[in-house]
Scaffold this motif. Structure first.
Motif, PDB file in Angstrom:
ATOM      1  N   SER A   1     -32.333  -9.498   3.117  1.00  0.00           N
ATOM      2  CA  SER A   1     -33.055  -9.065   4.274  1.00  0.00           C
ATOM      3  C   SER A   1     -34.093  -7.893   3.997  1.00  0.00           C
ATOM      4  O   SER A   1     -35.488  -8.217   4.347  1.00  0.00           O
ATOM      5  CB  SER A   1     -32.302  -8.935   5.274  1.00  0.00           C
ATOM      6  OG  SER A   1     -32.961  -8.458   6.681  1.00  0.00           O
TER       7      SER A   1
ATOM      8  N   GLY B   1     -35.252 -15.786  12.595  1.00  0.00           N
ATOM      9  CA  GLY B   1     -33.917 -15.562  13.181  1.00  0.00           C
ATOM     10  C   GLY B   1     -33.194 -16.664  14.134  1.00  0.00           C
ATOM     11  O   GLY B   1     -32.132 -16.189  14.357  1.00  0.00           O
TER      12      GLY B   1
ATOM     13  N   ARG C   1     -40.555 -13.169  12.516  1.00  0.00           N
ATOM     14  CA  ARG C   1     -39.015 -12.826  12.165  1.00  0.00           C
ATOM     15  C   ARG C   1     -38.192 -13.244  13.083  1.00  0.00           C
ATOM     16  O   ARG C   1     -37.215 -13.743  13.145  1.00  0.00           O
ATOM     17  CB  ARG C   1     -39.179 -11.132  12.074  1.00  0.00           C
ATOM     18  CG  ARG C   1     -39.530 -10.589  10.481  1.00  0.00           C
ATOM     19  CD  ARG C   1     -39.256  -8.990  10.784  1.00  0.00           C
ATOM     20  NE  ARG C   1     -39.461  -8.392   9.553  1.00  0.00           N
ATOM     21  CZ  ARG C   1     -40.437  -7.699   9.579  1.00  0.00           C
ATOM     22  NH1 ARG C   1     -41.308  -7.518  10.303  1.00  0.00           N
ATOM     23  NH2 ARG C   1     -40.974  -7.110   7.972  1.00  0.00           N
TER      24      ARG C   1
ATOM     25  N   LEU D   1     -34.420 -15.132   6.756  1.00  0.00           N
ATOM     26  CA  LEU D   1     -34.406 -13.674   6.771  1.00  0.00           C
ATOM     27  C   LEU D   1     -33.663 -13.222   5.434  1.00  0.00           C
ATOM     28  O   LEU D   1     -33.407 -12.054   5.358  1.00  0.00           O
ATOM     29  CB  LEU D   1     -34.194 -12.948   7.998  1.00  0.00           C
ATOM     30  CG  LEU D   1     -34.962 -13.380   9.056  1.00  0.00           C
ATOM     31  CD1 LEU D   1     -34.424 -12.974  10.438  1.00  0.00           C
ATOM     32  CD2 LEU D   1     -36.273 -12.826   8.686  1.00  0.00           C
TER      33      LEU D   1
ATOM     34  N   THR E   1     -37.706 -18.459   1.989  1.00  0.00           N
ATOM     35  CA  THR E   1     -37.512 -17.430   2.985  1.00  0.00           C
ATOM     36  C   THR E   1     -38.731 -17.161   3.605  1.00  0.00           C
ATOM     37  O   THR E   1     -39.804 -17.769   3.065  1.00  0.00           O
ATOM     38  CB  THR E   1     -36.761 -16.123   2.559  1.00  0.00           C
ATOM     39  OG1 THR E   1     -37.778 -15.530   1.506  1.00  0.00           O
ATOM     40  CG2 THR E   1     -35.530 -16.475   1.591  1.00  0.00           C
TER      41      THR E   1
ATOM     42  N   VAL F   1     -37.157  -9.546   2.008  1.00  0.00           N
ATOM     43  CA  VAL F   1     -37.819 -10.250   2.714  1.00  0.00           C
ATOM     44  C   VAL F   1     -38.992  -9.214   3.527  1.00  0.00           C
ATOM     45  O   VAL F   1     -40.090  -9.636   3.444  1.00  0.00           O
ATOM     46  CB  VAL F   1     -37.099 -11.194   3.689  1.00  0.00           C
ATOM     47  CG1 VAL F   1     -38.184 -11.618   4.755  1.00  0.00           C
ATOM     48  CG2 VAL F   1     -36.208 -12.058   3.084  1.00  0.00           C
ATOM     49  N   SER F   2     -38.360  -8.381   3.841  1.00  0.00           N
ATOM     50  CA  SER F   2     -39.176  -7.337   4.858  1.00  0.00           C
ATOM     51  C   SER F   2     -40.351  -6.787   3.862  1.00  0.00           C
ATOM     52  O   SER F   2     -41.347  -6.267   4.055  1.00  0.00           O
ATOM     53  CB  SER F   2     -38.305  -6.246   5.229  1.00  0.00           C
ATOM     54  OG  SER F   2     -37.538  -6.773   6.583  1.00  0.00           O
TER      55      SER F   2
END
Length: 568
Positions: free
Chosen positions: A91, A76, A72, A84, A157, A94-95
């Motif tokens: 976002s 970033g 991450r 991200l 991503t 993605v997490s």
């Protein structure tokens, strides 16, 4: 000069997440030589990561550990690349997929892959569960990718990067064509990502596995696995021994307070001795009930063997004569076998028996080897055409595998069963893999591959036509087990015949023979199972239920059965 340095062992898929992200954002990350088992215990490294685990990223602002946090951070560094996500919602997605990879996908991945690396024993029940869990994950991905080109949004991503990194080795070596055919959307997306320049920069050119009858396609190949269940059930009784529990606690305490390695190793050796003594005592008294069961399991074996080997038995007398001569022929080459040329002497002698070697080394005895030449052409016919590229690939894989098991050896493991892909069932190429594993490491060089010459290993390589096996037990470990002892049960289970034998190295092979129910890809798995069973019987491998609390796989950055989300 790079502002970033990442510490890990070579080929760690968790590091590849950060490396691919770095390629997208245009950042260079330095990856220095790192001797796991030594460097990670140094004060300097513990100041970066007090857990002493890898990967760990050193940045201008300070260190970062845990691979998803590292990925991450790198992703970033360039907001315009949108790795991200393009907005707050993306976002979060993605997490979501990063957690999916860590919690759902990577655990069955490890169970599927690690037996082939000699890190954990193959267990049919656990493997079947891993296949089931992996199928669930791929089904979820396949449904999602039916209407989406990428995991999140309209471009690559970090979600794509993380999942591809986890699936890469499975697609290249383990997923059979019939298996991945069920998930066309996943395969389309996977190949699309792998063909991106940034992925290729880190992963190289990814070629999908084309072997149909692999363990991936036929997870139930290793049928004799119930045996390991009987031995593991015996192991479960060990913790009731107060001496073993006390010694296990001692090892645990020494590791926690970072005691000197010699002191920890001495405690581990004592624990192994206590376990062996307990196993012996159990066999003398209450375990009498178990012993007959073991014998009952052996009897069917003995009954099966004659059925499968009725025809070969008639041929055995012809083969026995050369076998008896082998020790005599190789009494003098034994000294040579301790040099780096031990694997090359025999093949060269066969290729040119009337040349210089015939004059130099026992001309008469060399001539006697000709009868063997009638057996070897089967293997040579498949390997004689091996080009320099194939040889280099085998030496390279051997060097990497050697480096991997050398790292594991720092934690007390000295015997390994390893499957080899690049040799493709060819004994000559498998010999080159052994050469790469045993190569001496130049401490001053950047490339530290090899370094496993003092470790015992059983190498297996198979294709649809042939199964090749090499067992190497160096002098340093023969007090614990010899190559002949280790190879005996493996030969019985695989029907392989010895081609070459010295005191420390035994080479064997068997050809595919469907008419006699001999299938080399299946026998490879059975041979691995037999190899692990032998090590288990001699207390030479670490079980995942060991009570010494030393997680050797985790120590090498490998997650066997950690809690969801754990990062090693």
């Amino acid at each position: 000069m790079s502002k970033f340095t990442i510490y890990s062992y070579p080929g760690n898929y968790r590091v590849q997440k950060a490396q691919i992200a770095a390629a997208y954002v245009g950042v260079d990350i330095k990856e220095p030589n790192f001797n796991f088992g030594k460097d990670n215990e140094s004060d300097a490294f513990l100041a970066l990561n007090p857990l002493g685990k890898v990967p760990c990223l050193e940045t201008p602002q300070g260190p970062i550990f845990e691979s998803n946090a590292i990925a991450r951070y790198v992703a970033g560094l360039r907001a315009d690349k949108q790795l991200l996500g393009a907005n707050y919602y993306e976002s979060a997605l993605v997490s979501q997929w990063l957690d999916f990879s860590a919690n759902e996908l990577e655990n069955p991945r490890g169970v599927w892959i690690y037996p082939s690396m000699g890190i954990m024993a193959f267990n049919q029940t656990i493997h079947d569960e891993a296949v089931k869990d992996m199928t669930t994950c791929l089904t979820v991905l396949n449904t999602h990718l039916e209407k989406n080109s990428f995991m999140v949004g309209k471009q690559v991503t970090l979600a794509d990067i993380a999942i591809v990194s986890a699936l890469n080795e499975l697609y290249a070596k383990f997923f059979a064509p019939s298996y991945i055919a069920k998930f066309p959307n996943v395969t389309r997306w996977f190949t699309t990502c792998c063909n991106q320049p940034e992925f290729m920069q880190v992963l190289g050119k990814v070629v999908l596995n084309k072997v149909e009858n692999s363990a991936a396609a036929a997870p139930k190949a290793a049928e004799p696995q119930p045996k390991s269940g009987s031995s593991s059930s015996a192991k479960k009784e060990e913790p009731t021994n107060p001496e073993i529990e006390a010694q296990g606690n001692k090892v645990r305490e020494l590791k926690l307070r970072k005691a000197p390695k010699e002191e920890v190793q001495a405690a581990i050796d004592e624990l192994v001795r206590l376990k062996a003594a307990a196993a012996g005592a159990a066999g003398a008294a209450p375990a009498d009930e178990k012993k007959p069961e073991a014998k009952k399991e052996e009897k069917p074996k003995k009954e099966e063997k004659p059925k499968k080997e009725e025809k070969p038995k008639e041929e055995k007398p012809k083969e026995e004569k050369p076998k008896e001569e082998k020790p005599k022929k190789e009494e003098k080459p034994k000294k040579e076998a301790r040099t780096s040329e031990k694997a090359e002497k025999a093949p060269e002698a066969e290729k040119a028996p009337e040349g210089k070697k015939g004059k130099e080394a026992k001309g008469g005895k060399k001539a006697e080897e000709k009868p063997k030449a009638e057996e070897k052409p089967k293997a040579e016919a498949k390997t004689a055409g091996a080009d320099d590229k194939a040889v280099k690939a085998c030496v390279k894989e051997g060097g990497k595998k050697g480096q991997d098991i050398a790292g594991m050896a720092t934690f007390g493991v000295h015997f390994f069963c390893v499957t080899i892909e690049s040799a493709e069932g060819k004994l000559e190429l498998l010999d080159k893999v052994l050469e790469g594993m045993n190569a001496e490491v130049d401490e001053a060089a950047e490339d530290r591959k090899g370094g496993a010459g003092d470790l015992a290993k059983m190498l297996f390589s198979a294709n649809e036509h042939n199964l090749a096996i090499i067992c190497h037990t160096p002098k340093e470990v023969t007090e614990k087990a010899t190559a002949a002892d280790w190879m005996k049960e493996v030969l019985e289970r695989t029907h392989a015949k010895i081609v070459e034998q010295t005191e420390f190295v035994i080479k064997a092979e068997v050809a595919n023979d469907p008419d006699n129910n001999i299938f080399t890809l299946k026998l490879r798995d059975e041979g691995m199972s037999a190899g692990f069973a032998f090590l288990r019987s001699r207390q030479l491998m670490i079980e995942d239920d060991s009570d010494d609390d030393v997680n050797y796989a985790a120590a090498a950055g490998i997650n066997l059965n950690a809690a969801p989300g754990a990062d090693y």
